[in-house]
Design an enzyme around this catalytic site. Structure first.
Site, PDB file in Angstrom:
ATOM      1  N   ASP A   1      12.086   1.107  -2.389  1.00  0.00           N
ATOM      2  CA  ASP A   1      11.241   2.277  -1.973  1.00  0.00           C
ATOM      3  C   ASP A   1      11.086   3.503  -2.718  1.00  0.00           C
ATOM      4  O   ASP A   1      12.051   4.190  -3.017  1.00  0.00           O
ATOM      5  CB  ASP A   1      12.108   2.634  -0.557  1.00  0.00           C
ATOM      6  CG  ASP A   1      11.292   3.777   0.267  1.00  0.00           C
ATOM      7  OD1 ASP A   1      10.324   4.070  -0.072  1.00  0.00           O
ATOM      8  OD2 ASP A   1      12.045   4.328   1.149  1.00  0.00           O
ATOM      9  N   ILE A   2       9.897   3.975  -3.011  1.00  0.00           N
ATOM     10  CA  ILE A   2       9.590   4.940  -4.073  1.00  0.00           C
ATOM     11  C   ILE A   2       9.957   6.193  -3.420  1.00  0.00           C
ATOM     12  O   ILE A   2      10.393   7.089  -4.193  1.00  0.00           O
ATOM     13  CB  ILE A   2       7.928   4.813  -4.339  1.00  0.00           C
ATOM     14  CG1 ILE A   2       7.621   5.548  -5.521  1.00  0.00           C
ATOM     15  CG2 ILE A   2       7.323   5.511  -3.075  1.00  0.00           C
ATOM     16  CD1 ILE A   2       6.310   5.593  -5.971  1.00  0.00           C
TER      17      ILE A   2
ATOM     18  N   ASN B   1      -5.467   8.928   0.419  1.00  0.00           N
ATOM     19  CA  ASN B   1      -6.969   8.630   0.591  1.00  0.00           C
ATOM     20  C   ASN B   1      -7.591   9.945   0.297  1.00  0.00           C
ATOM     21  O   ASN B   1      -6.845  11.063   0.093  1.00  0.00           O
ATOM     22  CB  ASN B   1      -7.047   8.192   2.030  1.00  0.00           C
ATOM     23  CG  ASN B   1      -6.624   9.087   3.211  1.00  0.00           C
ATOM     24  OD1 ASN B   1      -7.019  10.213   3.255  1.00  0.00           O
ATOM     25  ND2 ASN B   1      -5.620   8.617   3.914  1.00  0.00           N
TER      26      ASN B   1
ATOM     27  N   VAL C   1       2.521   3.269   1.613  1.00  0.00           N
ATOM     28  CA  VAL C   1       3.566   4.322   0.978  1.00  0.00           C
ATOM     29  C   VAL C   1       3.111   5.923   1.253  1.00  0.00           C
ATOM     30  O   VAL C   1       4.054   6.579   1.271  1.00  0.00           O
ATOM     31  CB  VAL C   1       3.362   3.970  -0.412  1.00  0.00           C
ATOM     32  CG1 VAL C   1       1.929   4.203  -0.979  1.00  0.00           C
ATOM     33  CG2 VAL C   1       4.466   4.539  -1.473  1.00  0.00           C
ATOM     34  N   ASP C   2       1.910   5.934   1.592  1.00  0.00           N
ATOM     35  CA  ASP C   2       1.608   7.381   2.080  1.00  0.00           C
ATOM     36  C   ASP C   2       2.312   8.062   3.069  1.00  0.00           C
ATOM     37  O   ASP C   2       2.962   8.886   3.212  1.00  0.00           O
ATOM     38  CB  ASP C   2       0.101   7.442   2.155  1.00  0.00           C
ATOM     39  CG  ASP C   2      -0.689   8.740   2.211  1.00  0.00           C
ATOM     40  OD1 ASP C   2       0.066   9.864   1.947  1.00  0.00           O
ATOM     41  OD2 ASP C   2      -1.915   8.937   2.774  1.00  0.00           O
TER      42      ASP C   2
ATOM     43  N   GLY D   1      -2.342  -2.407  -0.982  1.00  0.00           N
ATOM     44  CA  GLY D   1      -1.929  -2.516   0.179  1.00  0.00           C
ATOM     45  C   GLY D   1      -3.374  -2.564   1.178  1.00  0.00           C
ATOM     46  O   GLY D   1      -4.244  -3.327   0.924  1.00  0.00           O
TER      47      GLY D   1
ATOM     48  N   TYR E   1      -5.952  -1.132   0.920  1.00  0.00           N
ATOM     49  CA  TYR E   1      -7.244  -0.995   0.009  1.00  0.00           C
ATOM     50  C   TYR E   1      -7.630  -2.440  -0.483  1.00  0.00           C
ATOM     51  O   TYR E   1      -8.733  -2.409  -1.214  1.00  0.00           O
ATOM     52  CB  TYR E   1      -7.263   0.087  -1.074  1.00  0.00           C
ATOM     53  CG  TYR E   1      -7.457   1.531  -0.502  1.00  0.00           C
ATOM     54  CD1 TYR E   1      -7.805   1.670   0.888  1.00  0.00           C
ATOM     55  CD2 TYR E   1      -7.536   2.776  -1.190  1.00  0.00           C
ATOM     56  CE1 TYR E   1      -8.004   3.026   1.356  1.00  0.00           C
ATOM     57  CE2 TYR E   1      -7.854   3.925  -0.852  1.00  0.00           C
ATOM     58  CZ  TYR E   1      -7.848   3.993   0.387  1.00  0.00           C
ATOM     59  OH  TYR E   1      -8.494   5.440   1.099  1.00  0.00           O
TER      60      TYR E   1
END
Ligand code: AR6
Length: 174
Positions: A10-11, A24, A33-34, A123, A125
């Site tokens: 997990d970042i 976006n 992730v955002d 993901g 996109y």
């Protein structure tokens, strides 16, 4: 050249100077992730994004990046990079290259030594992972980013295997 490492995880947990977000153009949060980065960073991150000037609602065009503070994350900065929606672009490859380059350039300009990157566009996109891995790795291997310690945080094992294969091939694509 400092290291490029591939981590299965997990970042939001990355202990680095800058965490790159797959954002976006509106930069007001989202899924994937955002969403995870905004949840972990807290409302200060959303306020920092909101403060970035928007032109017709666009804070960051496709293929570009913006930097903000990182709220409650361990990192000093979040770098919001916007990759291409794969099926909506004539040349998604150029847009993905640009997103990675702008993100890493911002890290250097802000004196970061270490950066965590997700698989931008892979993901929601819809970018094909093998081609995305080739692009991601070849941009990171450019000498101009050699001062950065780069860590890819990948969420599932399949992505880790694809990235590792690309790293092992060692081909730098222009
Ligand atoms: N740590 C690391 N990687 C993650 C995490 C995490 N916590 N969560 C998801 N991933 P995506 P995109 C992986 O959809 O394709 C958002 O709604 C995920 O498995 O997050 O660039 C934005 O607001 C995938 O491999 O980003 C935009 O609207 C990769 O991160 C849009 O999605 C990227 O998936 C951006 O789409």
């Amino acid at each position: 050249m400092k290291s490029i490492s591939i981590i299965h995880g997990d970042i939001t947990q990355a202990d680095v100077d800058a965490i790159v977000n797959a954002a976006n153009p509106k930069m007001l949060g989202g899924g994937g992730v955002d969403g995870a980065i905004h949840r972990a960073a807290g409302p200060e991150l959303l306020r920092a994004c909101f403060a970035i000037e928007a032109v017709n609602g666009v804070r960051c065009p496709y293929g570009d990046a913006r930097i903000t503070i990182a709220g409650n994350l361990k990192a000093k900065y979040v770098i919001h990079a916007v990759g291409p929606i794969y099926k909506k672009f004539v040349d998604p490859r150029a847009v993905l290259i640009s997103a990675y380059e702008k993100a890493l350039s911002l890290a250097l300009e802000n004196d970061c030594q270490s950066v965590a990157l997700p698989a931008i566009s892979c993901g929601a996109y819809g970018y094909p992972p093998a081609e995305a891995a080739q692009i991601a790795m070849s941009v990171c291997q450019q000498p101009k980013y050699g001062a950065l310690e780069i860590r890819f945080y990948l969420f599932d094992e399949e992505m880790v295997a694809i990235w590792q294969q690309e790293q092992a091939s060692g081909v730098v694509v222009e």
